[in-house]
Design an enzyme around this catalytic site. Structure first.
Site, short mmCIF file in Angstrom:
data_model
loop_
_atom_site.label_atom_id
_atom_site.label_comp_id
_atom_site.label_asym_id
_atom_site.label_seq_id
_atom_site.Cartn_x
_atom_site.Cartn_y
_atom_site.Cartn_z
N LYS A 69 48.78 39.22 65.89
CA LYS A 69 47.70 39.26 66.65
C LYS A 69 47.62 40.15 68.07
O LYS A 69 48.72 40.13 68.28
CB LYS A 69 47.49 37.70 67.37
CG LYS A 69 46.35 37.39 68.23
CD LYS A 69 46.36 36.04 68.61
CE LYS A 69 45.00 35.76 69.55
NZ LYS A 69 45.05 34.00 69.83
N SER A 144 40.98 31.57 68.85
CA SER A 144 40.87 32.91 69.32
C SER A 144 41.44 33.78 68.20
O SER A 144 41.36 35.14 68.20
CB SER A 144 41.34 33.15 70.64
OG SER A 144 42.73 32.98 70.74
N SER A 168 44.08 27.71 68.93
CA SER A 168 43.58 29.08 68.37
C SER A 168 44.44 29.52 67.30
O SER A 168 44.13 30.35 66.88
CB SER A 168 43.74 30.04 69.57
OG SER A 168 42.69 30.03 70.32
N1 GLN Z 1 39.17 27.60 72.38
C1 GLN Z 1 40.34 27.38 73.48
C2 GLN Z 1 39.76 28.33 74.57
O1 GLN Z 1 38.92 28.97 74.45
C3 GLN Z 1 41.61 27.73 72.80
C4 GLN Z 1 41.75 29.18 73.06
C5 GLN Z 1 43.45 29.27 72.55
O2 GLN Z 1 44.13 28.42 71.97
N2 GLN Z 1 43.88 30.66 72.84
O3 GLN Z 1 40.52 28.41 75.52
#
Ligand code: GLN
Length: 467
Positions: A69, A144, A168
């Site tokens: 990532k 994400s 995420s």
């Molecule tokens: N969807 C969550 C957020 O927007 C989780 C994001 C993540 O785990 N990086 O913060």
């Protein structure tokens, strides 16, 4: 192809690292123009594969092409966190997880797309491109870590690293129909991870099988002197000790996560509970009273930490700097205004607000986090595993628009687990009415990764996962 299968072929000289790399490059040539999983694809993949061929070792990751990532630092390879702010940032060092993958002989294919700084649930918040779901291009891959999920699902990498702050790695794995492990907070070093919310951030593997998750976790887990918060526990051998087992496991299914779930998701969890019973587990419903505070607490805590972590992007040390400005303050304001996307700005404002006036709002969120932790502790006195949907909602279409609060609420199942610092696995289980994957979340007490992987393997060998 699965990592453990490819490793077997490599070991028996039935395929060489360059041949395997060519397979993956073929997939990239075929699919990447539509899927757009990668922000950067390395231009020396074949050279690295040839080098691996010359330096054979006995790791199961030797010669295996993996994706990383784009918020995880890679030496000499652009690392953007999908932000204009870091569009030209080339790290001078490798994150510990990347260093460990390289030491095992894995080959880094490229850096995957994501929501800017990890903030989002659909990978649409990237400053550069939109990734689509390889199962059906009309749908989002989740986020994400959507690029990592899409790369693994479409064969453009055999495994990938994602990062999980509030869901995420689990949610994009659920949307793309792949496996993922969010480890216990502190099990995997965060050195070299571009920080979003330090008390929640975890790096975790995404792959096409439970065995692959175990292989990758073996490589990346363990104490690191460069991360003072990393756990000093003795290293486990997840792959070696992998045995499918759910027999006798006490499994709790919390009601609050089901009541608001979409119909097909609820049905899938009920079906999974039945399947677990057939396989010899004891399954019963349970409560988690503090779940109703999870989303608010998660967004307040993660945004507060983000507002601090992102203060380093001031246009001075590294990252984007506005072209024209009057003085330091003006440069700082213009650089941040021009280079951060709208979701990142929203979080910085929310976090700054939560920490203002003596931080009253932040403190209350920390109190709610304690309640959530205690609720889980109580559950683990009675249960070994907690079963929930990974996402309470079916995979949304790319062009779907949703109000911000509604979007945040969909993180309820994963964010509560993150607040408690617990490990969890996503297991692809079923399909919804649109033919899109539905994933289950198996949650365990701290450092019970082995038990979770063993339970997930029972599901996989029981015929789930082919969604
Ligand atoms: N969807 C969550 C957020 O927007 C989780 C994001 C993540 O785990 N990086 O913060």
């Amino acid at each position: 192809m699965k990592i453990y299968e490819a490793a077997e072929l490599l070991r028996k000289n039935k395929i060489s690292p360059p041949e395997l790399a060519k397979e993956v490059l073929g997939k990239i040539a075929e699919k990447e123009k539509d899927v757009k999983a990668y922000i950067t694809i390395c231009d020396d993949i074949l050279e690295k594969a040839r080098e691996a061929e010359r330096n054979k070792n006995d790791s199961l990751l030797w010669g295996i092409p993996v994706a990383v990532k784009d918020n995880i630092c890679t030496k000499g390879l652009r690392t953007t966190a999908a932000s204009r702010m870091l569009e030209e940032f080339v790290p001078p060092y490798d994150a510990t997880v990347v260093k460990r993958l390289k030491e095992e002989g894995a080959i880094i294919i490229g850096k995957t797309n994501m929501d800017e700084f990890g903030m989002g649930s659909d990978s649409k918040q990237s400053a550069f491109q939109m990734t689509v779901n390889p199962v059906n291009y009309a749908y989002v891959p989740g986020g994400s870590s959507g690029g990592s999920g899409a790369a693994v699902k479409s064969g453009m990498a055999l495994g990938a690293l994602g990062t999980d702050t509030g869901g995420s790695v689990r949610q994009p794995a659920s949307f793309c129909g792949v496996y993922a492990l969010k480890p216990t907070w502190s099990l995997v070093s965060r050195f070299g991870l571009i920080a979003f919310s330090s008390s929640l951030d975890c790096i975790g593997p995404m792959a096409n099988s439970v065995k692959d998750l175990a292989i990758m976790t073996d490589a990346i887990a363990g104490w690191d002197k460069k991360d003072a918060t990393s756990s000093k526990r003795e290293k486990e051998e997840y792959y070696k000790n992998l045995t499918p087992s759910v027999k006798g496991l006490r499994i709790g299914v919390p009601k609050p996560f089901l009541v608001e779930a979409d119909e097909s998701i609820r049905k899938a969890v009920i079906k999974a509970a039945e399947k677990l019973k057939e396989m010899g587990a004891e399954v019963s419903e349970c409560e988690i009273p503090s779940a109703k505070y999870a989303v608010s607490a998660y967004y307040i805590i993660s945004s507060s930490e983000a507002s601090g972590n992102l203060a380093r992007y001031d246009g001075v040390k590294y990252g984007y700097r506005a072209k024209e400005y009057d003085d330091y303050t003006d440069m700082c304001i213009k650089s941040r205004s021009e280079a951060f996307g709208s979701e990142v700005k929203r979080r910085i404002i929310l976090g700054t607000y939560a920490l203002s006036r003596g931080g009253e709002l932040y403190r209350r969120a920390v109190g709610a986090r304690e309640l959530i932790k205690r609720d889980f502790e109580k559950l683990f006195e009675k249960y070994d595993v907690i079963l929930t949907p990974t996402s309470p909602c079916v995979v949304p279409k790319v062009n779907a628009v949703s109000e911000i609060e509604k979007k945040y609420e969909k993180d309820v199942c994963t964010a509560s687990v993150s607040l408690a610092g617990l490990p969890a696995v996503n297991v692809p289980f079923d399909k919804d009415e649109n033919g899109m994957p539905i994933g289950l979340q198996l949650v365990g007490n701290r450092f019970t990764e082995q038990m979770l992987l063993n339970a997930a393997l029972s599901f996989e060998e029981g015929g789930c996962g082919d969604v």
